[in-house]
Design a protein around this motif. Sequence first.
Motif, PDB file in Angstrom:
ATOM      1  N   GLY A 184      -2.876  -4.703   2.371  1.00 25.09           N
ATOM      2  CA  GLY A 184      -3.585  -4.473   3.614  1.00 25.09           C
ATOM      3  C   GLY A 184      -3.645  -5.669   4.535  1.00 25.09           C
ATOM      4  N   SER A 185      -2.984  -6.767   4.198  1.00 25.56           N
ATOM      5  CA  SER A 185      -3.091  -7.958   5.019  1.00 25.56           C
ATOM      6  C   SER A 185      -1.980  -8.014   6.034  1.00 25.56           C
ATOM      7  CB  SER A 185      -3.033  -9.210   4.135  1.00 25.56           C
ATOM      8  OG  SER A 185      -1.794  -9.306   3.487  1.00 25.56           O
ATOM      9  N   ALA A 186      -2.226  -8.697   7.139  1.00 20.12           N
ATOM     10  CA  ALA A 186      -1.202  -8.896   8.155  1.00 20.12           C
ATOM     11  C   ALA A 186      -0.807 -10.357   8.151  1.00 20.12           C
ATOM     12  CB  ALA A 186      -1.742  -8.508   9.536  1.00 20.12           C
ATOM     13  N   ARG A 187       0.471 -10.595   8.302  1.00 22.33           N
ATOM     14  CA  ARG A 187       0.946 -11.973   8.299  1.00 22.33           C
ATOM     15  C   ARG A 187       1.211 -12.430   9.723  1.00 22.33           C
ATOM     16  NH1 ARG A 187       3.812  -9.815   3.679  1.00 22.33           N
ATOM     17  NH2 ARG A 187       3.173 -10.872   1.789  1.00 22.33           N
ATOM     18  N   GLU A 188       0.982 -13.676   9.981  1.00 22.68           N
ATOM     19  CA  GLU A 188       1.201 -14.243  11.307  1.00 22.68           C
ATOM     20  C   GLU A 188       2.693 -14.279  11.595  1.00 22.68           C
ATOM     21  OE1 GLU A 188       0.407 -18.456  13.668  1.00 22.68           O
ATOM     22  OE2 GLU A 188      -0.315 -18.130  11.640  1.00 22.68           O
ATOM     23  N   ASP A 209       0.816  -1.211   0.000  1.00 22.89           N
ATOM     24  CA  ASP A 209       0.000   0.000   0.000  1.00 22.89           C
ATOM     25  C   ASP A 209       0.852   1.264   0.000  1.00 22.89           C
ATOM     26  OD1 ASP A 209      -2.569  -0.883  -0.266  1.00 22.89           O
ATOM     27  OD2 ASP A 209      -3.043  -0.864   1.864  1.00 22.89           O
ATOM     28  N   SER A 210       1.877   1.285   0.847  1.00 22.64           N
ATOM     29  CA  SER A 210       2.737   2.466   0.910  1.00 22.64           C
ATOM     30  C   SER A 210       3.462   2.676  -0.411  1.00 22.64           C
ATOM     31  CB  SER A 210       3.739   2.321   2.062  1.00 22.64           C
ATOM     32  OG  SER A 210       3.079   2.211   3.306  1.00 22.64           O
ATOM     33  N   ALA A 211       3.926   1.590  -1.006  1.00 25.12           N
ATOM     34  CA  ALA A 211       4.621   1.695  -2.288  1.00 25.12           C
ATOM     35  C   ALA A 211       3.698   2.249  -3.367  1.00 25.12           C
ATOM     36  CB  ALA A 211       5.171   0.329  -2.699  1.00 25.12           C
TER      37      ALA A 211
END
Length: 445
Positions: A375-379, A244-246
Motif C-alpha cells: 500500500g505504499s507509494a514510492r517517490e 496488494d494486487s498479487a
Amino acid sequence: MTSMAATLGVEEEYLLLDRGTALPSPSAGLVQSAADLEPVLTRGEVTSELLQAQIEIATPVCTGLDEVTAHLARLRQALAAAALRTGCRLAATGGAPLSTGHAVPVTQKQRYREMHADAARLVDEQLICGMHIHVAVPDRSAGAAALGRIRPWLPLLVALGANSPFWDGRDTGFASWRTVVFGRWPVSGSPPFVSGGAQYERRVAALLATGVIPDRKQIYWHARLSEGYPTLEVRAPDVQVDVDSAVTLAGLTRAMVATALREARHGVRPLDPPGSILYASGWHAARHGLTDDLVDPRHGTPDAAADVVAALLDHVRPALNCFGDTDRVTAGVERLITRGTGAARQRAALATGGLDALLDLIAPAREPAGGSARGSAREPAPRPADDTRPGLAPQTGAAPQNGSGTARPVAPEFGALPEPGALRPGRAAHRPDPAHTLPGPGGAG
C-alpha cells in the motif's frame, strides 16, 4: 484437504530495465550476484529465467495471505535494491514497454539454448512476465479434478491480472499482451477438461507423443499440475504492479482450488464449456481486462465484468470464509474493479505523467524508506538533465466509462506513439500513420 493444509506459494517474474534508457537490460547474472549480498534473501529465492533481461523470485510455502504479503514485499524490495546497484530497474510489468529491436540473449542453460534453436523468433519475443500461484493439493488425481473445475473461471484471472498494455514502444490495445505472446506456444491457453489424474496423464502423454514439445515443462496452459511440487499451478495472470494486487489474486486462486477440491469430493457436476468458448473468453479478457463485458462461464454469454467477477466471488465464498480471507480478497478485487487493473493504471500513468510516471509505477528507481511495501507509494526518481530516452505517448481521445464505472480505453491511436524503429539507435522518431493494426512483437522488421 482442510483449510490448515491448503498452503500456497507465489512465483513472480520481472523485467530488468536499464536505469538510464528503460530498455531491457541483459543483466540477470549481475543482479543475481548482487542479490546474493542481500541479507534478507536466501538461496534459491532468486533464479534466472529464459532471457537474460528477466529474473524470477519464489516465496517459501505459506499458510496464509499475511505470509505471502510479507515474503513478496521482502523479495521485491531486496531484489529491486540489488538491481539498482547494477544500474537496472526491477519492473513489475507483464511486457517490456520499450525495445531496441535487437534480441536479448537467452540465459546460458542447455534447455534455453535448445528452445532458441527450435523457435528463435518466438523465444526472442518472450520479454513477458507472469505470476504463478501454487496451491497444495492432496495428490495428482485430486489436483487434476480441481484443474478441470477451475478451468471455466481462468479467463477471469486473465482479466483481473492484466498488466501488459505496452509493447515495443506502442500501446497494443490489449490489457494483457503477454497472454497473446504466450499463446503462440503450441501448448498454451485454456487447459483441456480432465476429471482425474489418469485422464490428465493420458492428455500429457498424447501431447508428448506428437514430438511437438520436448517435455512437460513446455505445457504452458493457464493452469497445470506442477511437475516439481504437490500443487496445482495457476499461470494465467501477468505479474502484478504491486504486492496488494498479487496477494488478492493469490487468495482468490487458493479459494478457487479449494472450492474445486470440495466439489470434486462431493460429486458436484462441473462446468465444461467447449474449448473454443474458453479460447474466445480468454482472448476477450486479454483484450479488455475489466473495461468491457466478460464472458460468464456459467452461460457462455457476455455480462458486465463486475457482475461476472461477483459471480466468481460468490462461487468461492465458502472457501474464502474458511481461510478467513473474505474481507481481504473482496476488498482487493473491488480495488481492481474501481481503481483499475495494472494495465489501466499503466495507461493512466502514461497519460498523466508520461514515460517517467509509467516507469515510477512499474519500476521504482528508489528504495522505499523502510517497512512493508504494501500500500505504499514510492517517490518518483528524478530524470537526469541529459536524459535522451525514447518516449511513449498515451492514447488520444476520451476514456468513456462502462457500466461498472471503470474507464474504457479507446481504440489505440498508434499515431500518438513512437514507431518501434524510433527506439533504435540511428533513427529519428516520427509519427506513423494512425493504423489500428497491432504491431508485430519485436518490431515491424
